[in-house]
Design an enzyme around this catalytic site. Sequence first.
Site, PDB file in Angstrom:
ATOM      1  CB  ALA A   9     -20.003  14.697 -91.495  1.00 19.17           C
ATOM      2  N   GLY A  11     -17.453  19.711 -92.706  1.00 13.01           N
ATOM      3  CA  GLY A  11     -16.165  20.380 -92.915  1.00 13.01           C
ATOM      4  C   GLY A  11     -15.403  19.811 -94.108  1.00 13.01           C
ATOM      5  NE  ARG A  15      -5.952  21.191 -89.887  1.00 13.30           N
ATOM      6  CZ  ARG A  15      -6.238  21.112 -88.591  1.00 13.30           C
ATOM      7  NH1 ARG A  15      -5.274  20.960 -87.711  1.00 13.30           N
ATOM      8  NH2 ARG A  15      -7.487  21.180 -88.171  1.00 13.30           N
ATOM      9  CB  THR A  77     -19.236  23.107 -84.150  1.00 11.83           C
ATOM     10  OG1 THR A  77     -18.774  24.094 -83.224  1.00 11.83           O
ATOM     11  CG2 THR A  77     -18.018  22.418 -84.744  1.00 11.83           C
ATOM     12  CG  ASN A 384     -15.572 -17.384-119.071  1.00 16.75           C
ATOM     13  OD1 ASN A 384     -14.445 -17.169-119.545  1.00 16.75           O
ATOM     14  ND2 ASN A 384     -16.090 -16.651-118.119  1.00 16.75           N
ATOM     15  CB  ALA A 421      -3.426 -34.196-121.618  1.00 15.47           C
TER      16      ALA A 421
HETATM   17  C1  UD1 Z   1     -13.751  21.393 -82.306  1.00 15.44           C
HETATM   18  C2  UD1 Z   1     -14.161  22.114 -81.030  1.00 15.44           C
HETATM   19  C3  UD1 Z   1     -12.975  22.069 -80.056  1.00 15.44           C
HETATM   20  C4  UD1 Z   1     -12.574  20.628 -79.797  1.00 15.44           C
HETATM   21  C5  UD1 Z   1     -12.300  19.898 -81.095  1.00 15.44           C
HETATM   22  C6  UD1 Z   1     -12.135  18.420 -80.835  1.00 15.44           C
HETATM   23  C7  UD1 Z   1     -15.703  23.892 -81.657  1.00 15.44           C
HETATM   24  C8  UD1 Z   1     -15.877  25.338 -81.874  1.00 15.44           C
HETATM   25  N1  UD1 Z   1     -14.489  23.491 -81.312  1.00 15.44           N
HETATM   26  O1  UD1 Z   1     -12.678  22.102 -82.888  1.00 15.44           O
HETATM   27  O2  UD1 Z   1     -13.337  22.697 -78.832  1.00 15.44           O
HETATM   28  O3  UD1 Z   1     -11.430  20.611 -78.965  1.00 15.44           O
HETATM   29  O4  UD1 Z   1     -13.411  20.043 -82.024  1.00 15.44           O
HETATM   30  O5  UD1 Z   1     -11.759  17.723 -81.992  1.00 15.44           O
HETATM   31  O6  UD1 Z   1     -16.669  23.158 -81.786  1.00 15.44           O
HETATM   32  N2  UD1 Z   1     -18.160  21.022 -88.838  1.00 15.44           N
HETATM   33  C9  UD1 Z   1     -19.309  21.215 -89.560  1.00 15.44           C
HETATM   34  N3  UD1 Z   1     -19.681  22.472 -89.913  1.00 15.44           N
HETATM   35  C10 UD1 Z   1     -18.955  23.567 -89.576  1.00 15.44           C
HETATM   36  C11 UD1 Z   1     -17.763  23.374 -88.849  1.00 15.44           C
HETATM   37  C12 UD1 Z   1     -17.391  22.095 -88.476  1.00 15.44           C
HETATM   38  O7  UD1 Z   1     -20.015  20.245 -89.879  1.00 15.44           O
HETATM   39  O8  UD1 Z   1     -19.354  24.669 -89.950  1.00 15.44           O
HETATM   40  C13 UD1 Z   1     -17.778  19.675 -88.457  1.00 15.44           C
HETATM   41  C14 UD1 Z   1     -16.459  19.225 -89.066  1.00 15.44           C
HETATM   42  O9  UD1 Z   1     -16.674  18.567 -90.293  1.00 15.44           O
HETATM   43  C15 UD1 Z   1     -15.913  18.273 -88.005  1.00 15.44           C
HETATM   44  C16 UD1 Z   1     -16.500  18.809 -86.709  1.00 15.44           C
HETATM   45  O10 UD1 Z   1     -17.589  19.635 -87.076  1.00 15.44           O
HETATM   46  O11 UD1 Z   1     -16.348  16.953 -88.211  1.00 15.44           O
HETATM   47  C17 UD1 Z   1     -15.486  19.611 -85.897  1.00 15.44           C
HETATM   48  O12 UD1 Z   1     -15.062  20.706 -86.667  1.00 15.44           O
HETATM   49  P1  UD1 Z   1     -13.548  21.169 -86.726  1.00 15.44           P
HETATM   50  O13 UD1 Z   1     -13.482  22.340 -87.635  1.00 15.44           O
HETATM   51  O14 UD1 Z   1     -12.668  20.026 -86.982  1.00 15.44           O
HETATM   52  O15 UD1 Z   1     -13.404  21.715 -85.225  1.00 15.44           O
HETATM   53  P2  UD1 Z   1     -12.065  21.843 -84.391  1.00 15.44           P
HETATM   54  O16 UD1 Z   1     -11.359  23.090 -84.755  1.00 15.44           O
HETATM   55  O17 UD1 Z   1     -11.333  20.576 -84.433  1.00 15.44           O
END
Ligand code: UD1
Length: 464
Positions: A9, A11, A15, A77, A384, A421
Amino acid sequence: MGAAALILAAGEGTRMKSGLPKVAHRILGVPMVAHVIDAAHRAGCEQIVAVTGHGAEVVESLIGTVASVRQEQQLGTGHAVMCAKEALGGIDGSLVVLSGDSPLLRSETIARLVETREKIGAAAVVLTATLPDPSGYGRIIREGDGTLAGIVEDKDLAPAQRSIDEVNTGTYCFDARRLFHHLESLGNQNSQGEYYLTDMITVFRDEGLKVEGIATDQPEETLGVNSRVQLSEAAKVLQRRINRGHMLAGVTMTDPELVWIGPAVTIGRDTVLEPMTFLMGETHIGEACLIGPDSRVTDSRVESASVVDSSILVQATLGEGAVVGPRAYLRPGTVLAPRAKVGTSVEIKNSTIGEGSKVPHLSYIGDATIGSDVNVGAGTITCNYDGIHKHPTVIGDGAFIGSDTMLVAPVTVGEGAVTAAGSAITRDVPADALGVERSEQRAIDGWARKRRAGRERTGDSKER
Ligand code: UD1
Ligand code: CA
Protein backbone atom coordinates in the site's frame (compact mmCIF):
# COMPACT_ATOMS: atom_id res chain seq x y z
CA MET A 1 -4.83 -21.39 9.20
CA GLY A 2 -2.04 -19.33 10.64
CA ALA A 3 -0.76 -17.68 7.46
CA ALA A 4 0.75 -14.19 7.56
CA ALA A 5 -0.32 -11.45 5.15
CA LEU A 6 1.57 -8.57 3.59
CA ILE A 7 -0.46 -5.75 2.09
CA LEU A 8 1.25 -3.54 -0.49
CA ALA A 9 0.00 0.00 0.00
CA ALA A 10 2.92 2.34 -0.66
CA GLY A 11 1.91 3.50 -4.14
CA GLU A 12 0.68 7.01 -4.82
CA GLY A 13 -2.11 6.23 -7.23
CA THR A 14 -1.42 9.10 -9.65
CA ARG A 15 -4.50 8.33 -11.71
CA MET A 16 -6.76 9.10 -8.75
CA LYS A 17 -5.77 12.81 -9.15
CA SER A 18 -5.98 13.18 -5.39
CA GLY A 19 -4.33 14.71 -2.35
CA LEU A 20 -5.07 11.44 -0.54
CA PRO A 21 -3.04 8.26 -1.02
CA LYS A 22 -5.03 5.86 -3.19
CA VAL A 23 -5.71 3.17 -0.58
CA ALA A 24 -7.21 5.79 1.78
CA HIS A 25 -10.14 6.38 -0.57
CA ARG A 26 -13.33 4.97 0.89
CA ILE A 27 -15.81 2.44 -0.43
CA LEU A 28 -19.07 2.15 1.55
CA GLY A 29 -17.48 4.26 4.26
CA VAL A 30 -14.42 2.03 4.69
CA PRO A 31 -10.92 2.88 3.36
CA MET A 32 -9.85 0.55 0.54
CA VAL A 33 -6.88 -0.76 2.52
CA ALA A 34 -9.18 -1.64 5.44
CA HIS A 35 -11.35 -3.79 3.13
CA VAL A 36 -8.22 -5.75 2.19
CA ILE A 37 -7.08 -6.09 5.82
CA ASP A 38 -10.55 -7.28 6.78
CA ALA A 39 -10.54 -9.96 4.07
CA ALA A 40 -7.12 -11.17 5.29
CA HIS A 41 -8.40 -11.31 8.87
CA ARG A 42 -11.49 -13.24 7.90
CA ALA A 43 -9.36 -15.66 5.88
CA GLY A 44 -7.61 -16.49 9.16
CA CYS A 45 -4.35 -14.58 8.62
CA GLU A 46 -2.92 -13.99 12.07
CA GLN A 47 0.00 -11.67 11.45
CA ILE A 48 -0.72 -8.79 9.06
CA VAL A 49 1.79 -6.17 7.92
CA ALA A 50 1.15 -3.27 5.55
CA VAL A 51 3.83 -1.61 3.41
CA THR A 52 3.28 2.16 3.44
CA GLY A 53 5.05 4.97 1.60
CA HIS A 54 3.03 7.66 -0.14
CA GLY A 55 0.90 9.39 2.49
CA ALA A 56 2.24 6.90 5.05
CA GLU A 57 0.87 8.78 8.09
CA VAL A 58 -2.61 8.87 6.59
CA VAL A 59 -2.55 5.19 5.65
CA GLU A 60 -1.11 4.14 9.03
CA SER A 61 -3.91 6.04 10.80
CA LEU A 62 -6.45 3.94 8.88
CA ILE A 63 -5.10 0.44 9.54
CA GLY A 64 -5.79 0.25 13.27
CA THR A 65 -3.55 -2.19 15.07
CA VAL A 66 -2.06 -3.67 11.91
CA ALA A 67 1.75 -3.30 11.83
CA SER A 68 3.41 -1.34 9.06
CA VAL A 69 6.81 -0.99 7.43
CA ARG A 70 7.88 1.99 5.37
CA GLN A 71 9.01 1.85 1.76
CA GLU A 72 10.55 5.30 1.33
CA GLN A 73 11.04 5.01 -2.43
CA GLN A 74 8.61 3.05 -4.58
CA LEU A 75 10.98 0.88 -6.56
CA GLY A 76 8.41 -1.77 -7.41
CA THR A 77 6.28 -4.49 -5.85
CA GLY A 78 9.31 -6.78 -5.35
CA HIS A 79 11.14 -3.97 -3.56
CA ALA A 80 8.06 -3.39 -1.37
CA VAL A 81 8.29 -7.01 -0.19
CA MET A 82 12.04 -6.60 0.47
CA CYS A 83 11.15 -3.78 2.87
CA ALA A 84 9.17 -6.25 4.97
CA LYS A 85 12.03 -8.71 5.32
CA GLU A 86 12.85 -7.67 8.87
CA ALA A 87 9.21 -7.74 9.97
CA LEU A 88 8.34 -11.07 8.33
CA GLY A 89 11.63 -12.73 7.35
CA GLY A 90 11.56 -14.94 10.45
CA ILE A 91 8.26 -16.62 9.73
CA ASP A 92 7.76 -20.14 8.50
CA GLY A 93 4.82 -21.25 6.36
CA SER A 94 2.49 -19.27 4.15
CA LEU A 95 2.76 -15.57 3.37
CA VAL A 96 -0.15 -14.04 1.46
CA VAL A 97 0.72 -10.92 -0.55
CA LEU A 98 -2.20 -8.61 -1.42
CA SER A 99 -2.58 -5.21 -3.07
CA GLY A 100 -4.11 -2.44 -1.00
CA ASP A 101 -6.02 -1.34 -4.11
CA SER A 102 -7.99 -4.60 -4.59
CA PRO A 103 -10.89 -4.11 -2.17
CA LEU A 104 -13.20 -6.77 -3.64
CA LEU A 105 -11.04 -9.80 -2.96
CA ARG A 106 -13.01 -12.34 -0.90
CA SER A 107 -11.64 -14.09 2.17
CA GLU A 108 -12.67 -17.48 0.69
CA THR A 109 -10.34 -16.84 -2.23
CA ILE A 110 -7.40 -15.98 0.05
CA ALA A 111 -8.05 -19.13 2.08
CA ARG A 112 -8.16 -21.20 -1.11
CA LEU A 113 -4.76 -19.85 -2.21
CA VAL A 114 -3.20 -20.80 1.13
CA GLU A 115 -4.77 -24.27 1.15
CA THR A 116 -3.60 -24.94 -2.41
CA ARG A 117 -0.03 -23.86 -1.68
CA GLU A 118 0.19 -25.94 1.47
CA LYS A 119 -1.37 -28.97 -0.18
CA ILE A 120 0.99 -29.04 -3.19
CA GLY A 121 4.02 -27.66 -1.33
CA ALA A 122 4.57 -24.88 -3.88
CA ALA A 123 6.98 -21.98 -3.42
CA ALA A 124 4.31 -19.67 -4.89
CA VAL A 125 0.66 -19.81 -5.94
CA VAL A 126 -0.68 -16.90 -8.02
CA LEU A 127 -4.35 -15.98 -8.32
CA THR A 128 -5.23 -15.42 -11.97
CA ALA A 129 -8.32 -14.21 -13.80
CA THR A 130 -9.48 -14.40 -17.39
CA LEU A 131 -10.66 -10.98 -18.51
CA PRO A 132 -12.40 -9.80 -21.68
CA ASP A 133 -10.02 -6.79 -21.68
CA PRO A 134 -6.67 -7.83 -20.19
CA SER A 135 -4.85 -4.63 -21.14
CA GLY A 136 -2.85 -3.01 -18.36
CA TYR A 137 -2.42 -6.25 -16.39
CA GLY A 138 0.55 -8.58 -16.20
CA ARG A 139 -0.11 -11.68 -18.35
CA ILE A 140 0.16 -15.29 -17.25
CA ILE A 141 2.52 -17.28 -19.46
CA ARG A 142 1.86 -21.01 -19.51
CA GLU A 143 3.59 -23.88 -21.23
CA GLY A 144 1.81 -26.23 -23.62
CA ASP A 145 0.81 -28.53 -20.75
CA GLY A 146 -0.58 -25.61 -18.73
CA THR A 147 2.37 -25.33 -16.34
CA LEU A 148 2.92 -21.78 -15.11
CA ALA A 149 6.05 -20.40 -16.79
CA GLY A 150 6.08 -16.77 -15.72
CA ILE A 151 4.35 -13.38 -15.63
CA VAL A 152 5.07 -10.61 -18.13
CA GLU A 153 4.05 -7.04 -17.37
CA ASP A 154 1.83 -5.26 -19.89
CA LYS A 155 4.62 -2.82 -20.78
CA ASP A 156 7.09 -5.66 -21.40
CA LEU A 157 4.86 -7.87 -23.58
CA ALA A 158 6.07 -9.23 -26.88
CA PRO A 159 3.51 -8.59 -29.67
CA ALA A 160 2.51 -12.27 -29.75
CA GLN A 161 1.75 -12.20 -25.99
CA ARG A 162 -0.71 -9.27 -26.18
CA SER A 163 -3.68 -11.52 -26.88
CA ILE A 164 -3.21 -13.60 -23.71
CA ASP A 165 -6.32 -12.97 -21.64
CA GLU A 166 -5.29 -14.71 -18.40
CA VAL A 167 -3.91 -12.03 -16.09
CA ASN A 168 -2.05 -11.75 -12.81
CA THR A 169 -4.46 -10.40 -10.17
CA GLY A 170 -1.61 -9.27 -7.89
CA THR A 171 -2.68 -11.77 -5.21
CA TYR A 172 -0.23 -14.47 -4.16
CA CYS A 173 0.57 -17.04 -1.52
CA PHE A 174 4.29 -17.69 -1.01
CA ASP A 175 6.37 -20.06 1.05
CA ALA A 176 7.71 -17.26 3.27
CA ARG A 177 11.12 -18.79 3.91
CA ARG A 178 11.81 -19.42 0.23
CA LEU A 179 10.48 -16.01 -0.78
CA PHE A 180 12.83 -14.07 1.49
CA HIS A 181 15.71 -16.43 0.70
CA HIS A 182 15.49 -15.82 -3.07
CA LEU A 183 14.13 -12.25 -3.12
CA GLU A 184 17.62 -10.76 -3.56
CA SER A 185 17.83 -12.45 -6.98
CA LEU A 186 15.27 -9.98 -8.39
CA GLY A 187 16.66 -7.50 -10.88
CA ASN A 188 15.16 -4.35 -12.33
CA GLN A 189 16.07 -4.80 -16.00
CA ASN A 190 12.68 -4.02 -17.46
CA SER A 191 10.80 -1.19 -19.13
CA GLN A 192 9.93 0.46 -15.81
CA GLY A 193 13.28 -0.09 -14.06
CA GLU A 194 11.39 -1.63 -11.13
CA TYR A 195 11.86 -4.71 -8.98
CA TYR A 196 8.85 -6.79 -10.02
CA LEU A 197 7.45 -9.27 -7.50
CA THR A 198 6.04 -11.11 -10.50
CA ASP A 199 9.57 -12.15 -11.54
CA MET A 200 9.74 -14.44 -8.50
CA ILE A 201 7.86 -17.00 -10.59
CA THR A 202 10.81 -17.39 -12.99
CA VAL A 203 13.31 -17.16 -10.12
CA PHE A 204 11.60 -20.11 -8.40
CA ARG A 205 11.33 -22.03 -11.66
CA ASP A 206 15.06 -21.59 -12.26
CA GLU A 207 15.67 -22.99 -8.77
CA GLY A 208 13.54 -26.00 -9.66
CA LEU A 209 10.82 -25.02 -7.15
CA LYS A 210 7.15 -25.59 -7.71
CA VAL A 211 4.89 -22.69 -8.79
CA GLU A 212 1.19 -22.71 -9.61
CA GLY A 213 -1.45 -20.34 -11.00
CA ILE A 214 -5.07 -20.86 -10.00
CA ALA A 215 -7.98 -18.98 -11.53
CA THR A 216 -10.77 -17.21 -9.71
CA ASP A 217 -14.31 -18.09 -10.73
CA GLN A 218 -15.38 -14.51 -9.96
CA PRO A 219 -13.10 -12.25 -12.04
CA GLU A 220 -14.83 -9.12 -10.72
CA GLU A 221 -13.33 -9.72 -7.26
CA THR A 222 -9.89 -8.96 -8.66
CA LEU A 223 -10.70 -5.44 -9.87
CA GLY A 224 -7.79 -3.16 -9.04
CA VAL A 225 -8.80 0.43 -8.36
CA ASN A 226 -6.56 2.87 -10.20
CA SER A 227 -9.00 5.69 -11.02
CA ARG A 228 -12.18 7.26 -9.63
CA VAL A 229 -14.12 5.44 -12.34
CA GLN A 230 -12.87 2.10 -11.03
CA LEU A 231 -13.56 3.30 -7.47
CA SER A 232 -17.24 3.70 -8.34
CA GLU A 233 -17.25 0.35 -10.17
CA ALA A 234 -15.81 -1.35 -7.11
CA ALA A 235 -18.42 0.31 -4.89
CA LYS A 236 -21.18 -0.98 -7.19
CA VAL A 237 -19.87 -4.55 -7.07
CA LEU A 238 -19.58 -4.43 -3.28
CA GLN A 239 -23.04 -2.86 -2.90
CA ARG A 240 -24.61 -5.67 -4.92
CA ARG A 241 -22.66 -8.37 -3.07
CA ILE A 242 -23.64 -7.01 0.37
CA ASN A 243 -27.29 -6.32 -0.52
CA ARG A 244 -27.69 -9.76 -2.04
CA GLY A 245 -26.40 -11.31 1.19
CA HIS A 246 -28.95 -9.39 3.28
CA MET A 247 -31.82 -10.18 0.91
CA LEU A 248 -30.99 -13.89 0.99
CA ALA A 249 -31.00 -13.63 4.80
CA GLY A 250 -34.54 -12.21 4.88
CA VAL A 251 -34.28 -8.44 4.41
CA THR A 252 -36.60 -6.76 1.88
CA MET A 253 -35.27 -3.99 -0.36
CA THR A 254 -37.76 -2.40 -2.71
CA ASP A 255 -34.91 -1.17 -4.91
CA PRO A 256 -31.52 -2.63 -3.91
CA GLU A 257 -29.68 -0.38 -6.37
CA LEU A 258 -30.71 2.56 -4.19
CA VAL A 259 -29.72 1.09 -0.84
CA TRP A 260 -26.11 1.33 0.39
CA ILE A 261 -24.99 -0.79 3.33
CA GLY A 262 -21.51 -0.85 4.89
CA PRO A 263 -19.74 -4.19 5.34
CA ALA A 264 -20.03 -4.23 9.16
CA VAL A 265 -23.80 -3.64 9.30
CA THR A 266 -26.09 -6.37 10.66
CA ILE A 267 -29.86 -6.51 9.92
CA GLY A 268 -32.59 -8.76 11.32
CA ARG A 269 -35.07 -10.58 9.12
CA ASP A 270 -38.33 -9.09 7.88
CA THR A 271 -36.86 -5.62 8.00
CA VAL A 272 -37.78 -3.47 4.99
CA LEU A 273 -35.31 -0.98 3.53
CA GLU A 274 -36.84 1.68 1.28
CA PRO A 275 -34.89 3.50 -1.48
CA MET A 276 -32.19 6.06 -0.64
CA THR A 277 -31.34 4.38 2.64
CA PHE A 278 -27.71 4.39 3.80
CA LEU A 279 -26.67 2.12 6.68
CA MET A 280 -23.03 2.71 7.57
CA GLY A 281 -20.33 1.97 10.14
CA GLU A 282 -21.02 -0.27 13.13
CA THR A 283 -24.79 -0.26 12.72
CA HIS A 284 -27.24 -2.93 13.84
CA ILE A 285 -30.88 -3.01 12.74
CA GLY A 286 -33.23 -5.47 14.45
CA GLU A 287 -36.05 -7.56 12.99
CA ALA A 288 -39.17 -6.22 11.29
CA CYS A 289 -38.04 -2.60 11.15
CA LEU A 290 -39.02 -0.16 8.42
CA ILE A 291 -36.10 2.07 7.44
CA GLY A 292 -36.40 4.78 4.81
CA PRO A 293 -37.07 6.08 2.30
CA ASP A 294 -34.38 8.71 2.41
CA SER A 295 -32.61 7.82 5.65
CA ARG A 296 -29.01 7.67 6.84
CA VAL A 297 -28.06 5.56 9.87
CA THR A 298 -24.42 5.55 11.01
CA ASP A 299 -22.85 3.74 13.99
CA SER A 300 -26.29 3.23 15.54
CA ARG A 301 -28.34 0.47 17.10
CA VAL A 302 -32.01 0.13 16.14
CA GLU A 303 -33.98 -2.57 17.95
CA SER A 304 -36.77 -4.61 16.39
CA ALA A 305 -40.08 -3.23 15.09
CA SER A 306 -38.78 0.35 14.89
CA VAL A 307 -39.58 2.83 12.14
CA VAL A 308 -37.16 5.42 10.73
CA ASP A 309 -38.66 7.66 8.04
CA SER A 310 -36.61 10.25 6.13
CA SER A 311 -34.25 10.78 9.06
CA ILE A 312 -30.59 10.86 10.06
CA LEU A 313 -29.19 8.85 12.98
CA VAL A 314 -25.57 9.15 14.10
CA GLN A 315 -24.41 7.13 17.14
CA ALA A 316 -28.00 6.79 18.31
CA THR A 317 -29.80 3.91 20.04
CA LEU A 318 -33.47 3.06 19.44
CA GLY A 319 -35.35 0.71 21.73
CA GLU A 320 -37.89 -1.78 20.41
CA GLY A 321 -40.83 -0.22 18.59
CA ALA A 322 -39.41 3.31 18.50
CA VAL A 323 -40.74 5.63 15.79
CA VAL A 324 -38.60 8.35 14.21
CA GLY A 325 -39.30 10.96 11.56
CA PRO A 326 -40.02 12.30 9.10
CA ARG A 327 -36.96 14.54 9.04
CA ALA A 328 -35.60 13.92 12.51
CA TYR A 329 -31.89 14.31 13.26
CA LEU A 330 -30.69 12.08 16.10
CA ARG A 331 -27.12 13.03 16.97
CA PRO A 332 -24.52 11.17 19.08
CA GLY A 333 -25.71 10.02 22.49
CA THR A 334 -29.40 9.92 21.63
CA VAL A 335 -31.16 7.02 23.33
CA LEU A 336 -34.84 6.29 22.72
CA ALA A 337 -36.38 3.79 25.13
CA PRO A 338 -38.86 1.25 23.73
CA ARG A 339 -41.89 2.78 21.98
CA ALA A 340 -40.60 6.34 22.26
CA LYS A 341 -41.57 8.60 19.37
CA VAL A 342 -39.62 11.43 17.80
CA GLY A 343 -41.47 13.24 15.07
CA THR A 344 -41.20 15.87 12.39
CA SER A 345 -38.16 18.16 12.25
CA VAL A 346 -36.86 17.29 15.70
CA GLU A 347 -33.17 17.40 16.63
CA ILE A 348 -31.90 15.41 19.61
CA LYS A 349 -28.36 15.24 21.00
CA ASN A 350 -26.92 13.41 24.01
CA SER A 351 -30.35 12.78 25.54
CA THR A 352 -32.46 9.91 26.76
CA ILE A 353 -36.17 9.79 25.88
CA GLY A 354 -38.03 7.42 28.20
CA GLU A 355 -40.37 4.58 27.40
CA GLY A 356 -43.50 5.65 25.52
CA SER A 357 -42.52 9.33 25.61
CA LYS A 358 -43.14 11.60 22.63
CA VAL A 359 -41.35 14.56 21.08
CA PRO A 360 -43.60 14.85 18.04
CA HIS A 361 -42.88 18.20 16.37
CA LEU A 362 -40.25 20.90 15.80
CA SER A 363 -38.08 20.57 18.92
CA TYR A 364 -34.45 20.72 19.97
CA ILE A 365 -33.58 18.43 22.88
CA GLY A 366 -29.94 18.49 24.06
CA ASP A 367 -28.30 17.08 27.23
CA ALA A 368 -31.71 16.04 28.57
CA THR A 369 -33.00 13.07 30.52
CA ILE A 370 -36.69 12.57 29.87
CA GLY A 371 -38.65 9.97 31.85
CA SER A 372 -41.41 7.69 30.61
CA ASP A 373 -44.81 8.73 29.23
CA VAL A 374 -43.78 12.35 28.84
CA ASN A 375 -45.34 14.51 26.15
CA VAL A 376 -43.15 17.29 24.82
CA GLY A 377 -45.26 19.88 23.00
CA ALA A 378 -44.49 21.29 19.57
CA GLY A 379 -41.68 23.82 19.39
CA THR A 380 -40.19 22.97 22.79
CA ILE A 381 -36.51 23.75 23.13
CA THR A 382 -33.92 22.88 25.75
CA CYS A 383 -31.70 25.95 26.09
CA ASN A 384 -28.73 23.79 27.09
CA TYR A 385 -25.89 26.10 26.09
CA ASP A 386 -25.21 29.46 27.70
CA GLY A 387 -22.40 30.29 25.30
CA ILE A 388 -19.75 28.84 27.60
CA HIS A 389 -21.07 25.66 29.19
CA LYS A 390 -23.63 22.96 28.41
CA HIS A 391 -26.22 22.25 31.13
CA PRO A 392 -28.61 19.36 31.76
CA THR A 393 -32.41 19.26 31.67
CA VAL A 394 -34.33 16.60 33.61
CA ILE A 395 -38.02 15.84 33.01
CA GLY A 396 -39.79 13.36 35.32
CA ASP A 397 -42.17 10.53 34.35
CA GLY A 398 -45.60 11.56 33.14
CA ALA A 399 -44.79 15.28 32.81
CA PHE A 400 -46.50 17.36 30.14
CA ILE A 401 -44.43 20.07 28.48
CA GLY A 402 -46.65 22.70 26.84
CA SER A 403 -45.98 23.80 23.28
CA ASP A 404 -43.16 26.28 22.76
CA THR A 405 -41.70 25.86 26.24
CA MET A 406 -38.14 27.15 26.64
CA LEU A 407 -36.40 24.95 29.21
CA VAL A 408 -33.44 27.06 30.34
CA ALA A 409 -30.93 24.55 31.71
CA PRO A 410 -29.91 23.51 34.26
CA VAL A 411 -33.52 22.84 35.12
CA THR A 412 -35.73 20.01 36.37
CA VAL A 413 -39.43 19.46 35.72
CA GLY A 414 -40.78 17.05 38.33
CA GLU A 415 -42.86 13.92 37.80
CA GLY A 416 -46.39 14.61 36.62
CA ALA A 417 -45.73 18.36 36.36
CA VAL A 418 -47.08 20.57 33.56
CA THR A 419 -45.51 23.60 31.91
CA ALA A 420 -47.76 26.20 30.32
CA ALA A 421 -47.40 26.74 26.58
CA GLY A 422 -45.01 29.53 25.68
CA SER A 423 -43.28 29.60 29.08
CA ALA A 424 -39.58 30.25 29.54
CA ILE A 425 -38.87 27.89 32.44
CA THR A 426 -35.76 29.06 34.31
CA ARG A 427 -36.46 27.47 37.73
CA ASP A 428 -37.28 23.90 38.70
CA VAL A 429 -40.96 22.89 38.52
CA PRO A 430 -41.93 20.65 41.47
CA ALA A 431 -43.67 17.33 40.87
CA ASP A 432 -47.36 17.64 39.95
CA ALA A 433 -47.13 21.50 39.81
CA LEU A 434 -47.87 23.85 36.91
CA GLY A 435 -44.90 25.91 35.76
CA VAL A 436 -46.16 29.05 34.05
CA GLU A 437 -44.18 32.08 32.95
CA ARG A 438 -46.28 34.54 30.92
CA SER A 439 -47.37 38.17 31.14
CA GLU A 440 -51.08 38.41 31.79
CA GLN A 441 -53.37 38.52 28.75
CA ARG A 442 -55.68 41.57 28.41
CA ALA A 443 -58.84 42.03 26.29
CA ILE A 444 -59.47 45.56 24.99
CA ASP A 445 -63.18 45.84 24.36
CA GLY A 446 -64.26 47.02 20.91
CA TRP A 447 -60.70 47.53 19.65
CA ALA A 448 -61.14 45.42 16.52
CA ARG A 449 -64.53 46.95 15.68
CA LYS A 450 -63.07 50.49 15.86
CA ARG A 451 -60.23 49.53 13.57
CA ARG A 452 -62.66 48.23 10.93
CA ALA A 453 -64.74 51.41 11.16
CA GLY A 454 -61.64 53.59 10.55
CA ARG A 455 -60.84 51.61 7.43
CA GLU A 456 -64.36 52.06 6.00
CA ARG A 457 -64.13 55.91 6.42
CA THR A 458 -60.95 56.17 4.33
CA GLY A 459 -62.41 53.81 1.68
CA ASP A 460 -59.48 51.42 2.16
CA SER A 461 -61.20 48.08 2.49
CA LYS A 462 -58.22 45.92 1.70
CA GLU A 463 -56.09 44.32 4.34
CA ARG A 464 -52.53 45.53 4.08
C1 UD1 B 1 0.64 -5.25 -10.55
C2 UD1 B 1 1.36 -6.47 -11.10
C3 UD1 B 1 0.61 -6.95 -12.36
C4 UD1 B 1 -0.83 -7.25 -12.01
C5 UD1 B 1 -1.49 -6.06 -11.34
C6 UD1 B 1 -2.84 -6.45 -10.80
C7 UD1 B 1 3.73 -6.19 -10.62
C8 UD1 B 1 5.06 -5.85 -11.15
N1 UD1 B 1 2.72 -6.13 -11.46
O1 UD1 B 1 0.70 -4.23 -11.52
O2 UD1 B 1 1.24 -8.11 -12.87
O3 UD1 B 1 -1.53 -7.60 -13.19
O4 UD1 B 1 -0.70 -5.58 -10.22
O5 UD1 B 1 -3.54 -5.35 -10.28
O6 UD1 B 1 3.64 -6.53 -9.45
N2 UD1 B 1 3.20 -0.88 -4.50
C9 UD1 B 1 4.04 -0.60 -3.45
N3 UD1 B 1 5.32 -0.23 -3.69
C10 UD1 B 1 5.82 -0.12 -4.94
C11 UD1 B 1 4.97 -0.39 -6.03
C12 UD1 B 1 3.66 -0.78 -5.79
O7 UD1 B 1 3.62 -0.71 -2.29
O8 UD1 B 1 6.99 0.24 -5.07
C13 UD1 B 1 1.83 -1.29 -4.24
C14 UD1 B 1 0.80 -0.32 -4.78
O9 UD1 B 1 0.46 0.64 -3.80
C15 UD1 B 1 -0.38 -1.23 -5.10
C16 UD1 B 1 0.28 -2.56 -5.43
O10 UD1 B 1 1.59 -2.50 -4.89
O11 UD1 B 1 -1.24 -1.39 -4.00
C17 UD1 B 1 0.35 -2.83 -6.93
O12 UD1 B 1 1.10 -1.81 -7.53
P1 UD1 B 1 0.69 -1.14 -8.91
O13 UD1 B 1 1.71 -0.11 -9.22
O14 UD1 B 1 -0.72 -0.75 -8.88
O15 UD1 B 1 0.95 -2.39 -9.87
P2 UD1 B 1 0.28 -2.66 -11.28
O16 UD1 B 1 0.98 -1.89 -12.33
O17 UD1 B 1 -1.18 -2.54 -11.16
CA1 CA C 1 -2.77 -1.68 -9.61
